[in-house]
Write an enzyme that holds these catalytic residues in place. Sequence first.
Site, PDB file in Angstrom:
ATOM      1  N   GLN A  24      -1.191   7.033   7.060  1.00 30.79           N
ATOM      2  CA  GLN A  24      -0.149   8.101   6.715  1.00 30.79           C
ATOM      3  C   GLN A  24       0.052   8.043   5.213  1.00 30.79           C
ATOM      4  OE1 GLN A  24       2.744   7.727   9.815  1.00 30.79           O
ATOM      5  NE2 GLN A  24       4.236   8.713   8.801  1.00 30.79           N
ATOM      6  N   SER A  52      -4.377   1.484   9.117  1.00 34.82           N
ATOM      7  CA  SER A  52      -3.278   1.712  10.138  1.00 34.82           C
ATOM      8  C   SER A  52      -3.566   2.743  11.015  1.00 34.82           C
ATOM      9  CB  SER A  52      -1.781   1.799   9.175  1.00 34.82           C
ATOM     10  OG  SER A  52      -0.836   1.877   9.868  1.00 34.82           O
ATOM     11  N   LEU A  53      -2.867   3.949  10.814  1.00 34.59           N
ATOM     12  CA  LEU A  53      -3.370   5.022  11.648  1.00 34.59           C
ATOM     13  C   LEU A  53      -4.636   5.248  11.442  1.00 34.59           C
ATOM     14  CD1 LEU A  53      -2.466   7.782  13.157  1.00 34.59           C
ATOM     15  CD2 LEU A  53      -2.047   8.800  10.870  1.00 34.59           C
ATOM     16  N   ARG A 107       2.207   7.354  19.451  1.00 34.84           N
ATOM     17  CA  ARG A 107       2.541   6.239  18.466  1.00 34.84           C
ATOM     18  C   ARG A 107       3.544   6.457  17.463  1.00 34.84           C
ATOM     19  NH1 ARG A 107       0.026   4.670  13.435  1.00 34.84           N
ATOM     20  NH2 ARG A 107      -0.385   2.682  13.283  1.00 34.84           N
ATOM     21  N   HIS A 112       5.008  -1.762  10.491  1.00 37.40           N
ATOM     22  CA  HIS A 112       4.331  -2.997  10.687  1.00 37.40           C
ATOM     23  C   HIS A 112       5.280  -4.150  10.479  1.00 37.40           C
ATOM     24  CE1 HIS A 112       0.751  -0.850  10.876  1.00 37.40           C
ATOM     25  NE2 HIS A 112       0.639  -0.080   9.976  1.00 37.40           N
ATOM     26  N   GLN A 127      -0.982  -4.017  16.299  1.00 33.81           N
ATOM     27  CA  GLN A 127      -1.115  -3.491  15.205  1.00 33.81           C
ATOM     28  C   GLN A 127       0.459  -2.796  14.625  1.00 33.81           C
ATOM     29  OE1 GLN A 127      -1.794   0.417  14.147  1.00 33.81           O
ATOM     30  NE2 GLN A 127      -3.813   0.293  13.182  1.00 33.81           N
TER      31      GLN A 127
END
Length: 305
Positions: free
Chosen positions: A10, A89-90, A114, A195, A244
């Site tokens: 992102q 991440s994403l 999410r 996170h 995650q």
Amino acid sequence: MKIAFCYPGQGVQTIGMAQGFVETSPEAAAMLVKASDAADIDMAKLLFEENEDINITEFTQPALVTACCIITDALIKAGVKPEVTAGLSLGEYCSLYVAGALSFEDAVRLTRIRGRLMSTAVPAGEGSMAAVIGLKKEQVESVTDTIENVWPANFNCPGQIVITGKKEAIAEAMPKCTEAGALKVVELNVSGPFHSPLLKSAGEKLGKELENVELGDLKIPYIANVNASVVTDKAQIKGLLESQVSSPVMWEQTLYELEKMGVDTIVEVGPGKTIAGFVRKTVPSIKVIGVSTPEDIEKLLEKIG
């Protein structure tokens, strides 16, 4: 040549991403319709018309995944195939798509869920993140270990680590990072403490959604964010995706793992040059080629022959 497909997280989203593919390919246009249905969003409007939703986490995540998966399919159709994949991440959801574990529709649907869970887990304004430039992992941890409610979030590359946590804890940690020798500490414009353990409940709720998802077998290995480990068994995936959300992203370590596997070319699939920047500072021997337009695929084919 050993190629890895890597996907950004992102923050790289732009209006018009993947538009060239949708306008020239019936397959890409069909994927856009599927994405709209899967996420219950007018994806063409979100991706191609000026709007503010593109930067709202709940919409950013499925939009970026849609664009990156459309570009992925165009690459595969052109004959460019990865031997391993990783996503920041994403971007891990795009990796799971190209690896064959997640269907396109599930990747888009899950990332809207999410995004919503991540942005609502902590009340607006209570969480924050900051980029710390110029400190080693151990130096950052020596600061975060002494302050409650602040943790490392992203190990992006040597000398670039993001911290996450409650807003007041980040405000306390920033000058301490400077005192420890950081060249620069910048608070990020984000909607929450991503996170961090503060998002554990969001991860657990996502885990419930994942229970209903049927995963395919992995056609190629992918490297998980949580531990930078090579995953070949689909049985590990749901637990890794749940963790995650509230665990640090081990991206620097992921790049070292790709190097160890013999990858010499990374295709950065999607907008921006985030991955290229991290690669240059971590494993400069690996070549990075960015692909975000149909023209980029033509240039890529010329480079790899």
